[in-house]
Design an enzyme around this catalytic site. Structure first.
Site, PDB file in Angstrom:
ATOM      1  N   GLU A 153       2.816  -9.694   3.341  1.00 22.82           N
ATOM      2  CA  GLU A 153       1.092  -9.714   4.514  1.00 22.82           C
ATOM      3  C   GLU A 153       0.740 -10.871   4.688  1.00 22.82           C
ATOM      4  O   GLU A 153      -0.493 -11.407   4.311  1.00 22.82           O
ATOM      5  CB  GLU A 153       0.260  -9.125   2.820  1.00 22.82           C
ATOM      6  CG  GLU A 153       1.072  -7.494   2.237  1.00 22.82           C
ATOM      7  CD  GLU A 153       0.309  -6.973   1.136  1.00 22.82           C
ATOM      8  OE1 GLU A 153      -0.523  -8.042   0.965  1.00 22.82           O
ATOM      9  OE2 GLU A 153       0.580  -5.761   1.090  1.00 22.82           O
ATOM     10  N   ASN A 194       7.132  -8.878   4.759  1.00 22.79           N
ATOM     11  CA  ASN A 194       6.733  -7.021   4.894  1.00 22.79           C
ATOM     12  C   ASN A 194       4.703  -7.273   4.943  1.00 22.79           C
ATOM     13  O   ASN A 194       4.710  -7.960   4.593  1.00 22.79           O
ATOM     14  CB  ASN A 194       6.971  -7.404   3.485  1.00 22.79           C
ATOM     15  CG  ASN A 194       7.185  -5.746   2.965  1.00 22.79           C
ATOM     16  OD1 ASN A 194       7.419  -4.368   3.221  1.00 22.79           O
ATOM     17  ND2 ASN A 194       6.420  -5.516   1.621  1.00 22.79           N
ATOM     18  N   HIS A 230       2.022   2.561   3.718  1.00 22.31           N
ATOM     19  CA  HIS A 230       1.286   3.406   3.018  1.00 22.31           C
ATOM     20  C   HIS A 230       0.076   3.821   4.197  1.00 22.31           C
ATOM     21  O   HIS A 230      -1.060   3.424   4.642  1.00 22.31           O
ATOM     22  CB  HIS A 230      -0.458   2.329   2.127  1.00 22.31           C
ATOM     23  CG  HIS A 230       0.651   1.499   0.830  1.00 22.31           C
ATOM     24  ND1 HIS A 230       1.713   1.844  -0.059  1.00 22.31           N
ATOM     25  CD2 HIS A 230       1.473   0.210   0.941  1.00 22.31           C
ATOM     26  CE1 HIS A 230       2.363   1.545  -0.800  1.00 22.31           C
ATOM     27  NE2 HIS A 230       1.994  -0.360   0.093  1.00 22.31           N
ATOM     28  N   GLU A 259       7.442   0.918   1.133  1.00 21.03           N
ATOM     29  CA  GLU A 259       6.777   1.077   0.469  1.00 21.03           C
ATOM     30  C   GLU A 259       5.438   3.050   0.572  1.00 21.03           C
ATOM     31  O   GLU A 259       4.795   2.652   0.459  1.00 21.03           O
ATOM     32  CB  GLU A 259       5.593   0.616   0.263  1.00 21.03           C
ATOM     33  CG  GLU A 259       6.310  -1.339  -0.029  1.00 21.03           C
ATOM     34  CD  GLU A 259       4.941  -2.147  -0.215  1.00 21.03           C
ATOM     35  OE1 GLU A 259       3.446  -2.111  -0.807  1.00 21.03           O
ATOM     36  OE2 GLU A 259       5.891  -3.523  -0.546  1.00 21.03           O
ATOM     37  N   ASP A 261       3.988   6.132   1.287  1.00 18.43           N
ATOM     38  CA  ASP A 261       3.385   6.511  -0.244  1.00 18.43           C
ATOM     39  C   ASP A 261       2.333   7.044   1.439  1.00 18.43           C
ATOM     40  O   ASP A 261       1.687   7.131   1.873  1.00 18.43           O
ATOM     41  CB  ASP A 261       2.743   6.325  -1.013  1.00 18.43           C
ATOM     42  CG  ASP A 261       1.655   5.554  -0.965  1.00 18.43           C
ATOM     43  OD1 ASP A 261       1.336   4.809   0.569  1.00 18.43           O
ATOM     44  OD2 ASP A 261       1.549   4.896  -2.211  1.00 18.43           O
TER      45      ASP A 261
HETATM   46  O1  G3I Z   1      -0.463  -6.081 -16.501  1.00 21.27           O
HETATM   47  C1  G3I Z   1      -1.672  -5.825 -16.817  1.00 21.27           C
HETATM   48  C2  G3I Z   1      -2.667  -5.534 -18.205  1.00 21.27           C
HETATM   49  O2  G3I Z   1      -1.466  -7.235 -19.051  1.00 21.27           O
HETATM   50  C3  G3I Z   1      -3.742  -5.342 -17.993  1.00 21.27           C
HETATM   51  O3  G3I Z   1      -3.942  -4.264 -19.234  1.00 21.27           O
HETATM   52  C4  G3I Z   1      -3.883  -4.134 -16.749  1.00 21.27           C
HETATM   53  C5  G3I Z   1      -5.599  -4.167 -16.890  1.00 21.27           C
HETATM   54  O4  G3I Z   1      -5.832  -4.129 -15.714  1.00 21.27           O
HETATM   55  O5  G3I Z   1      -3.891  -4.343 -15.842  1.00 21.27           O
HETATM   56  C6  G3I Z   1      -2.423  -5.195 -16.022  1.00 21.27           C
HETATM   57  O6  G3I Z   1      -2.274  -4.943 -14.225  1.00 21.27           O
HETATM   58  C7  G3I Z   1      -2.088  -4.867 -12.920  1.00 21.27           C
HETATM   59  C8  G3I Z   1      -0.540  -4.218 -12.723  1.00 21.27           C
HETATM   60  O7  G3I Z   1      -0.767  -3.770 -11.151  1.00 21.27           O
HETATM   61  C9  G3I Z   1      -0.369  -4.160 -13.809  1.00 21.27           C
HETATM   62  O8  G3I Z   1      -0.232  -1.900 -14.216  1.00 21.27           O
HETATM   63  C10 G3I Z   1      -2.784  -5.290 -12.159  1.00 21.27           C
HETATM   64  O9  G3I Z   1      -4.930  -5.193 -13.143  1.00 21.27           O
HETATM   65  C11 G3I Z   1      -3.284  -4.708 -10.821  1.00 21.27           C
HETATM   66  O10 G3I Z   1      -3.592  -5.547 -10.136  1.00 21.27           O
HETATM   67  C12 G3I Z   1      -1.805  -4.066 -10.900  1.00 21.27           C
HETATM   68  O11 G3I Z   1      -1.901  -3.412  -9.153  1.00 21.27           O
HETATM   69  C13 G3I Z   1      -0.947  -3.694  -8.463  1.00 21.27           C
HETATM   70  C14 G3I Z   1      -1.146  -4.548  -6.926  1.00 21.27           C
HETATM   71  O12 G3I Z   1      -0.448  -4.043  -6.222  1.00 21.27           O
HETATM   72  C15 G3I Z   1      -1.565  -5.649  -7.304  1.00 21.27           C
HETATM   73  O13 G3I Z   1      -2.547  -6.024  -6.288  1.00 21.27           O
HETATM   74  C16 G3I Z   1       0.161  -2.492  -8.470  1.00 21.27           C
HETATM   75  O14 G3I Z   1       0.175  -2.054  -9.228  1.00 21.27           O
HETATM   76  C17 G3I Z   1       0.833  -2.816  -7.776  1.00 21.27           C
HETATM   77  O15 G3I Z   1       1.522  -1.187  -6.645  1.00 21.27           O
HETATM   78  C18 G3I Z   1       0.670  -2.961  -6.087  1.00 21.27           C
HETATM   79  O16 G3I Z   1       1.316  -3.142  -5.498  1.00 21.27           O
HETATM   80  C19 G3I Z   1       1.572  -4.320  -4.099  1.00 21.27           C
HETATM   81  C20 G3I Z   1       2.730  -4.040  -3.161  1.00 21.27           C
HETATM   82  O17 G3I Z   1       3.353  -5.118  -4.598  1.00 21.27           O
HETATM   83  C21 G3I Z   1       2.298  -4.922  -1.722  1.00 21.27           C
HETATM   84  N1  G3I Z   1       1.810  -4.028  -0.899  1.00 21.27           N
HETATM   85  C22 G3I Z   1       0.193  -3.243  -1.426  1.00 21.27           C
HETATM   86  C23 G3I Z   1       0.858  -1.875  -2.623  1.00 21.27           C
HETATM   87  C24 G3I Z   1      -0.914  -1.595  -3.268  1.00 21.27           C
HETATM   88  O18 G3I Z   1      -1.280  -2.390  -3.654  1.00 21.27           O
END
Ligand code: G3I
Length: 336
Positions: A153, A194, A230, A259, A261
């Site tokens: 990104e 990516n 996405h 990715e 969806d």
């Molecule tokens: O691990 C913590 C946990 O300890 C805490 O209690 C909780 C509270 O909100 O947060 C948890 O972390 C979260 C993490 O996912 C694991 O679940 C983060 O807040 C959350 O921001 C994070 O989101 C991820 C996101 O990237 C971050 O930007 C998504 O799961 C993940 O699917 C998403 O993936 C991205 C790709 O890497 C890049 N392209 C876009 C894609 C979708 O956004």
């Protein structure tokens, strides 16, 4: 990947570990996605979910590649400087080895999920820390990760460089450096840039195209372009998708859908699920029409665990399987 001899075994495994009458008549009589194509078929995975029997069963049956959804990101691996937590990544690597899946590593250089201590570094230190990070992570999984999303990104929608800490402090050259450092650490892993919203022909995909063309001319070791895909029913199917794959392929680069969806405004209904199925099928068919498209990975496979509702309230149901692990029309559109 297509392996005819594996078909009977896969069916047996599917039947024995997961009895799911709710999946609908015929599910286990069709070959899994990984057996109907010569492309890698992957999904983003959160290793903690592997404890769910039906999650693990469908993942194991359908896919031959896994991408850690969060477990190889810098913020997960080294939230505190010098203290590494490899537990989630190692769990996924173990699962992949047990089930003979390849791994797409995600991601080495990204402005998001970046530990705050990295943001605070002065430029010269940031450069050496970035090099160290790439070298440490890629070396640790050397020979185990098939392909890396090296830079994630890096562009804005208008095709200008995103104003990240790396861009601000290291300048344009950070991307080429990142690829060189990754290649040194694992010469056999395929190295990708990516991004999202680069499915069709638009200023962002054109900027990506120009960058990779120039990197190749300079001899920078980049092997492929990852197109996240996405999609959203609200925005329509990206225009020029097949032309875009064609132009990247003409650069002799591999292409991966990394990715995929297709989210929709909730609640879902038959019309939305039908349109979603058409989008997934066109993503899949376009990848198969492009000789250099080597991978089709979805960002999770079940609506039970998708990232979408957290980020787009009121939207969701973006995956191939519903929350009860039943294949949706989109799955059948691909696997028909
Ligand atoms: O691990 C913590 C946990 O300890 C805490 O209690 C909780 C509270 O909100 O947060 C948890 O972390 C979260 C993490 O996912 C694991 O679940 C983060 O807040 C959350 O921001 C994070 O989101 C991820 C996101 O990237 C971050 O930007 C998504 O799961 C993940 O699917 C998403 O993936 C991205 C790709 O890497 C890049 N392209 C876009 C894609 C979708 O956004």
């Amino acid at each position: 990947m297509l392996r005819r001899t594996a078909l009977a075994g896969a069916l047996l495994i599917g039947v024995s570990i997961w009895q799911a009458p709710s999946a609908g008549a015929g599910y286990l009589t069709r070959p899994p996605l990984k057996d109907i194509t010569h492309r890698y078929v992957g999904s983003a995975v959160t290793p903690a979910h592997l404890a769910e029997r039906d999650y693990r069963a469908v993942l194991t049956r359908e896919f031959d590649s896994v991408t850690p959804e969060n477990e190889m990101k810098w913020g997960t691996l080294e939230a505190t400087r010098g203290q590494y937590d490899w537990s989630g990544a190692d769990e996924l690597v173990r699962y992949a080895k047990q089930t003979r899946k390849t791994i797409r590593g995600h991601t080495l250089v990204w402005h998001s999920q970046l530990p705050s201590w990295v943001n605070d570094l002065p430029a010269d230190e940031l450069r050496s820390v970035l090099r160290q990070h790439i070298t440490t992570v890629v070396s640790r999984f050397r020979g185990k990760v098939r392909a890396w999303d090296v830079v994630n990104e890096a562009f804005n929608e208008d095709g200008t460089r995103r104003d990240t800490v790396f861009q601000q402090k290291l300048g344009d050259g950070y991307i080429a450096d990142a690829f060189r450092w990754a290649r040194q650490a694992d010469p056999s892993a395929k190295l990708y840039i990516n991004d999202y919203n680069i499915e069709g022909v638009n200023p962002k995909s054109t900027a990506t195209y120009e960058l990779v063309r120039s990197l190749r001319q300079q001899g920078v070791p980049i092997d492929g372009v990852g197109i996240q895909a996405h999609l959203s029913l609200e925005y329509g199917f990206p225009s020029g998708y097949r032309d875009n794959l064609k132009r990247f392929g003409a650069l002799r680069l591999d292409i991966a859908i990394t990715e995929a969806d297709v989210r929709m405004p909730l609640p879902a209904d038959t019309a939305k699920l039908t349109t979603q199925a058409q989008y997934f099928k066109e993503l899949w068919d376009g990848c198969h029409a492009a000789r250099r498209c080597v991978e089709f990975t979805t960002w999770g496979f079940t609506d039970r665990h998708s990232w979408v509702p957290d980020v787009f309230p009121g939207e969701g149901d973006a995956c191939l399987f519903d929350a009860n692990m039943r294949p949706k029309p989109a799955y059948w559109a691909i696997n028909s």
